[in-house]
Design a protein around this motif. Structure first.
Motif, short mmCIF file in Angstrom:
data_model
loop_
_atom_site.label_atom_id
_atom_site.label_comp_id
_atom_site.label_asym_id
_atom_site.label_seq_id
_atom_site.Cartn_x
_atom_site.Cartn_y
_atom_site.Cartn_z
N ASN A 230 0.80 -1.30 -0.04
CA ASN A 230 0.12 0.16 -0.02
C ASN A 230 0.92 1.32 0.02
O ASN A 230 0.40 2.34 -0.31
CB ASN A 230 -1.04 -0.02 1.26
N THR B 175 0.65 0.74 -9.19
CA THR B 175 0.27 2.25 -9.06
C THR B 175 -1.06 2.42 -9.58
O THR B 175 -1.19 2.31 -10.93
CB THR B 175 1.46 2.99 -9.66
N GLY B 176 -1.90 2.83 -8.73
CA GLY B 176 -3.29 3.33 -9.30
C GLY B 176 -3.42 4.80 -9.71
O GLY B 176 -3.66 5.09 -10.61
N GLU B 177 -3.12 5.65 -8.35
CA GLU B 177 -3.22 6.96 -8.65
C GLU B 177 -1.65 7.59 -9.07
O GLU B 177 -0.85 7.12 -8.28
CB GLU B 177 -3.38 7.66 -7.33
N TYR B 178 -1.57 8.35 -10.10
CA TYR B 178 -0.23 8.85 -10.30
C TYR B 178 -0.39 10.43 -10.77
O TYR B 178 -1.34 10.89 -10.94
CB TYR B 178 0.20 8.01 -11.48
N ASP B 179 0.74 11.09 -10.75
CA ASP B 179 0.72 12.36 -11.02
C ASP B 179 2.03 12.67 -11.92
O ASP B 179 2.53 12.01 -12.22
CB ASP B 179 0.54 13.43 -9.77
N TYR C 179 4.91 11.25 -9.09
CA TYR C 179 5.00 9.84 -8.78
C TYR C 179 4.17 9.04 -9.71
O TYR C 179 3.02 9.43 -9.97
CB TYR C 179 4.23 9.50 -7.25
N PHE D 96 1.90 5.39 -17.96
CA PHE D 96 1.12 6.64 -17.26
C PHE D 96 1.04 7.95 -17.82
O PHE D 96 0.79 8.95 -17.32
CB PHE D 96 2.37 6.62 -15.98
N PRO E 23 3.94 3.80 -1.38
CA PRO E 23 4.44 4.37 -2.67
C PRO E 23 5.97 3.64 -2.65
O PRO E 23 6.52 3.45 -1.78
CB PRO E 23 4.53 5.74 -2.43
#
Length: 124
Positions: free
Chosen positions: A9, A34-38, A41, A93, A11
């Motif tokens: 869970n 990796t579910g959420e990325y920006d 990250y 991504f 990072p």
């Protein structure tokens, strides 16, 4: 050696890696978990793996004198494979790949030329 599967869970943090297998597994783990990325990250972690590969290719190019290329050549190939895995994950991504591909090709050429030039100084 750090266990890559300690806490799924959290990072993923990348340190300096020597093994192309560890790099490849870590890239695969980043891609899958990796579910959420920006914009930061996991881009920063992928760039750390990319930089690790270039440093290790440079070191291998420095010590690939004469017959040693038989031993170091496959390692250089596998590190190049990891570089192109990073580019593939950049696509997943939705990070800009064109700049990364150009940086990879130029970086790889510079690292190989500098490594082989330094090799001439070391073994002369």
């Amino acid at each position: 050696m750090e266990d890559f599967y300690e806490n799924p869970n959290e990072p993923i943090k990348v340190g300096f890696l020597f093994s192309f297998k560890s790099m490849s597994m870590l890239i695969q783990r980043i891609e899958e978990e990796t579910g959420e990325y920006d914009n930061r990250y996991p881009k920063r972690e992928l760039l750390k793996i990319w930089a690790n590969c270039l440093v290790l290719i440079f070191v291998l190019a420095c010590v690939s004198h004469s017959i040693f290329i038989v031993a170091t050549g496959p390692f250089i190939f596998f590190y190049c494979y990891v570089l192109f895995q990073v580019i593939k994950v950049f696509k997943r991504f939705k990070y800009p790949r064109a700049g990364m591909m150009i940086a990879t090709i130029i970086g790889l050429l510079l690292v190989l030329v500098a490594g082989f030039a330094l090799q001439g100084v070391i073994f002369s």
